[in-house]
Scaffold this active site. Structure first.
Site, PDB file in Angstrom:
ATOM      1  N   HIS A  36       0.848  -1.195   0.000  1.00 42.66           N
ATOM      2  CA  HIS A  36       0.000   0.000   0.000  1.00 42.66           C
ATOM      3  C   HIS A  36       0.884   1.246   0.000  1.00 42.66           C
ATOM      4  CE1 HIS A  36      -2.642  -3.172   1.523  1.00 42.66           C
ATOM      5  NE2 HIS A  36      -3.662  -2.443   1.089  1.00 42.66           N
ATOM      6  N   GLY A  49      -5.370  -3.406  11.310  1.00 41.75           N
ATOM      7  CA  GLY A  49      -5.674  -3.921   9.981  1.00 41.75           C
ATOM      8  C   GLY A  49      -7.152  -3.782   9.709  1.00 41.75           C
ATOM      9  N   HIS A  63     -32.423 -12.744  21.792  1.00 41.06           N
ATOM     10  CA  HIS A  63     -31.476 -12.740  22.900  1.00 41.06           C
ATOM     11  C   HIS A  63     -30.997 -14.141  23.283  1.00 41.06           C
ATOM     12  CE1 HIS A  63     -32.747  -8.649  23.177  1.00 41.06           C
ATOM     13  NE2 HIS A  63     -32.224  -8.414  24.362  1.00 41.06           N
TER      14      HIS A  63
END
Length: 705
Positions: free
Chosen positions: A54, A123, A494
């Site tokens: 990158h 990340g 739930h």
């Protein structure tokens, strides 16, 4: 609008707060420019070498890096673990620049905590923002507890670099809200504002006023217009942020992704190498030799090398300060030194209650957890305990607790506190709760043990951060209550069914499901001993039978153990957590009505069991006995195939019924379980255990769509 826009070079201020000179001399500006050009070409070379990485963001942020590491951060290259160092978090972690094919590379695909100088693994975007909030919280808390007039033992800053994408992640906003609310003025977020994400320009999905949002969340906002070259303005903004008295600071730094390349300012600069031709053109543009690669001159090394001496000076001054502190405050010094070494401030094993102190009447295991954790929290200064807005449900609040809270806040409900507090109200922010706790744990391993709490189902919100804690080997304890269909009236939203399979499969997690108070104590023993592993303790809302004759904290620490033995048994029943009661009752029913002998195994933690010797595992499960093993648990059965031939489990979501009725509705009743187990035993008697190999049986005859 008080944005930090510089029209002229400002005075760069060094770390001790004294002015270095009225402005940077021409010679220093020249070396800054040369270093910028060198660093950007080095980044292009590194990514080109491996044909990936990158490069764009890293090149755009180079001036920010120089401002931080040369002028503004307190750190020691000789000792990356120097306790009072400033912490730096690269939340936009993929912008580390490149990857290597070497498994032992010090530059993996993203920053990883195992490498010196990397505070947290990042990340997944946004996680680093929350980690940084945790690091800043740790400083505030430790400083408030141990600092005294003239003794600033813990006063470091936390600097967090983010990109456009980090600001789009929900966990980042959750953490940003809390940092503003708590007024963590020792936290600085530096926004690499290049307006580019993978798909294109940011405005395809985001057109908000970021500065206004940050102000609304309680942050000071500064702005630097030329983040590619104006190091002086960046330094001034960073030093201004360090001097903030009441608020965290957000510095909006405008940059150009891939600056110098032919795809500068384009999404194409984000995640691929530039290619040989463009790398050569970048070097020409920056005045370097296109025929040379990986060139960093002594001139650049020397420019940064003075950080070594400065760091050693910081270390020496801090050690002198600590020595003087020991004379003035010997008791606090002893406690502080233990925490710096990552040790508990007391013997936790002596604090967890013995079996005879637990109730013998039916008790919810969430209450059992409170019986274990509350005395630990009251006596051990390392523990910071919190909840996602469920204090009355999770039983984690101890008598005399002080809340971690910004000093001076007077709430409408009267619940106040200060930075010395160790009970944290996270609000309804499960993801940030776990991600910020990663930062608390990473500040210095063992100094702070974070304990979070919520309903188990809501740890699906927290799962990305729990995973990151496991990946980094950060010790935490997650108290997960309301952990089954026995939760009852709250209904299927739930009632966790599949979530345990996720956490049992997740590496380096201890998912422990105790059946009673004694087993809950065993879960805490295991969690405290797991100093490089997070633990989830899975607990009931409903009352559970107590089995003081049979349950064992030592057995829990081995993952599974023989709960009720039976000579010449016909079947082994595996009971787990809240469903242990059905295993015990089924055993009795099988004897009374089917003339079948059953032994019972308690199996609270698969991962701990896998750590045992093969001899122990054979003893508990009796692999070679020729009798079937049946697991009884009101969850999806995934994973139990390793240990049993059959299961009485769940294959659908839950239902809105009271807890006992929900169990009955889904067949969890000894009168239903026993005949199915008897059929299986009859088949094995007739055809042998080999008839079941590879055919894991679902014994539950009741299936609801």
């Amino acid at each position: 609008m008080p944005e930090y826009k510089r029209t002229a070079p400002q005075t760069p201020v060094v770390r001790d707060g004294s002015e270095r000179q009225t402005s940077l001399p021409t010679q220093e500006r020249e070396i800054i420019d040369y270093s910028l050009r060198t660093i950007r070409c080095l980044i292009a070379d590194l990514c080109e070498q491996h044909k990936g990485g990158h490069p764009g963001g890293a090149m755009g942020m180079a001036a920010i890096g120089i401002a931080l590491w040369k002028y503004c951060m307190n750190y020691s290259p000789s000792d990356p673990q120097y306790f009072n160092r400033d912490r730096f978090v690269l939340s936009n972690g993929q912008l580390k620049s490149y990857h290597s094919t070497r498994p032992d590379s010090t530059c993996p695909g993203h920053p990883e905590i195992e490498i010196d100088g990397v505070e947290v693994t990042t990340g997944p975007l946004g996680q680093g923002v929350a980690n940084a909030v945790g690091l800043a919280m740790a400083t505030k808390h430790l400083g408030s507890v141990y600092n005294k007039p003239g003794f600033p033992l813990v006063n470091n800053m936390t600097w967090c670099m983010i990109g456009d994408a980090c600001l789009q992640e929900g966990v980042a906003l959750e953490a940003i809200q809390l940092a503003g609310h708590w007024q963590l003025n020792n936290l600085v977020i530096i926004y690499d504002n290049n307006q580019i994400t993978c798909d294109g320009s940011v405005d395809i999905c985001n057109t908000e006023d970021v500065n206004a949002k940050m102000r609304a969340c309680g942050w000071d906002v500064l702005q630097v217009e030329d983040g590619c070259y104006d190091v002086e303005s960046i330094v001034s903004a960073l030093n201004h942020a360090r001097s903030s008295k009441e608020k965290p600071t957000f510095i909006n730094v405008k940059t150009i992704i891939g600056i110098g390349s032919k795809v500068a300012g384009d999404a194409k600069a984000h995640g691929t190498a530039f290619g040989t031709e463009d790398v050569a053109n970048i070097k020409i543009k920056f005045g370097l030799n296109p025929e040379e690669s990986f060139i960093v001159s002594d001139k650049v090394y020397n420019f940064f090398r003075e950080a070594v001496g400065r760091g050693k000076t910081l270390e020496v001054k801090w050690r002198y300060l600590l020595d003087a502190y020991s004379q003035e405050y010997p008791d606090l010094h002893r406690e502080f030194t233990l925490r710096v070494k990552g040790k508990m401030t007391g013997d936790w094993s002596e604090i967890i209650p013995p079996k005879e102190h637990f109730p013998t009447t039916p008790t919810a295991s969430r209450k059992s957890a409170g019986l274990c954790c509350n005395p630990l929290a009251s006596k051990l200064q390392n523990l910071m305990v919190g909840t996602a807005d469920l204090t009355t449900s999770v039983n984690m609040a101890w008598e005399g607790k002080i809340d971690f809270q910004r000093p001076g806040l007077q709430t409408e409900c009267g619940i106040n506190g200060d930075y010395t507090g160790r009970y944290i109200h996270w609000g309804v922010r499960e993801h940030a709760m776990a991600a910020i706790s990663n930062g608390l744990a990473a500040f210095n391993k063992g100094t702070i043990l974070p304990i979070t709490s919520s309903f188990f189902m809501f740890y699906i919100y927290a799962a990305p951060a729990v995973r990151m804690g496991a990946l980094q080997g950060l010790q935490q304890i997650h108290i997960a209550t309301h952990d089954s269909i026995g939760t009852g009236e709250d209904g299927p939203t739930h009632q966790p069914i599949a979530l345990p399979a996720l956490y049992r499969a997740m590496p380096n997690i201890l998912y422990i499901r105790p059946c009673d108070s004694e087993e809950t104590a065993g879960a805490f023993f295991a969690a405290f001993r797991a100093t490089s592993t997070p633990t989830i303790i899975s607990l009931s809302r409903q009352n559970l039978e107590q089995y003081p004759k049979y349950s064992s904290r030592d057995g829990v620490q081995r993952g599974a153990y023989t709960f009720l033995e039976e000579s010449q048994a016909d079947v082994t029943l595996i009971g787990v957590g809240a469903e242990m009661v059905f295993a015990v009752r089924t055993r009795d029913t099988l004897r009374e009505h089917f003339n079948i002998k059953a032994r019972v195994v308690s199996f609270p933690c698969q991962r701990l069991f896998e750590q045992q010797s093969i001899e122990y595992k054979r003893q508990v499960l009796q692999y070679q006995s020729g009798i079937p093993r049946v697991v009884i648990e009101a969850y999806a059965v995934n994973g139990w195939e390793r240990y049993a031939e059959a299961g009485f489990s769940m294959s659908t979501f839950g239902h809105s019924l009271p807890g006992a009725a929900a169990y009955k509705y889904f067949g969890f009743n000894e009168q239903i379980i026993s005949p199915e187990v008897a059929k299986l035993v009859g088949e094995v008697r007739k055809h042998g255990i080999e008839s079941l190999r590879g055919e894991f049986r679902d014994l539950n005859p009741i299936h609801h769509l």
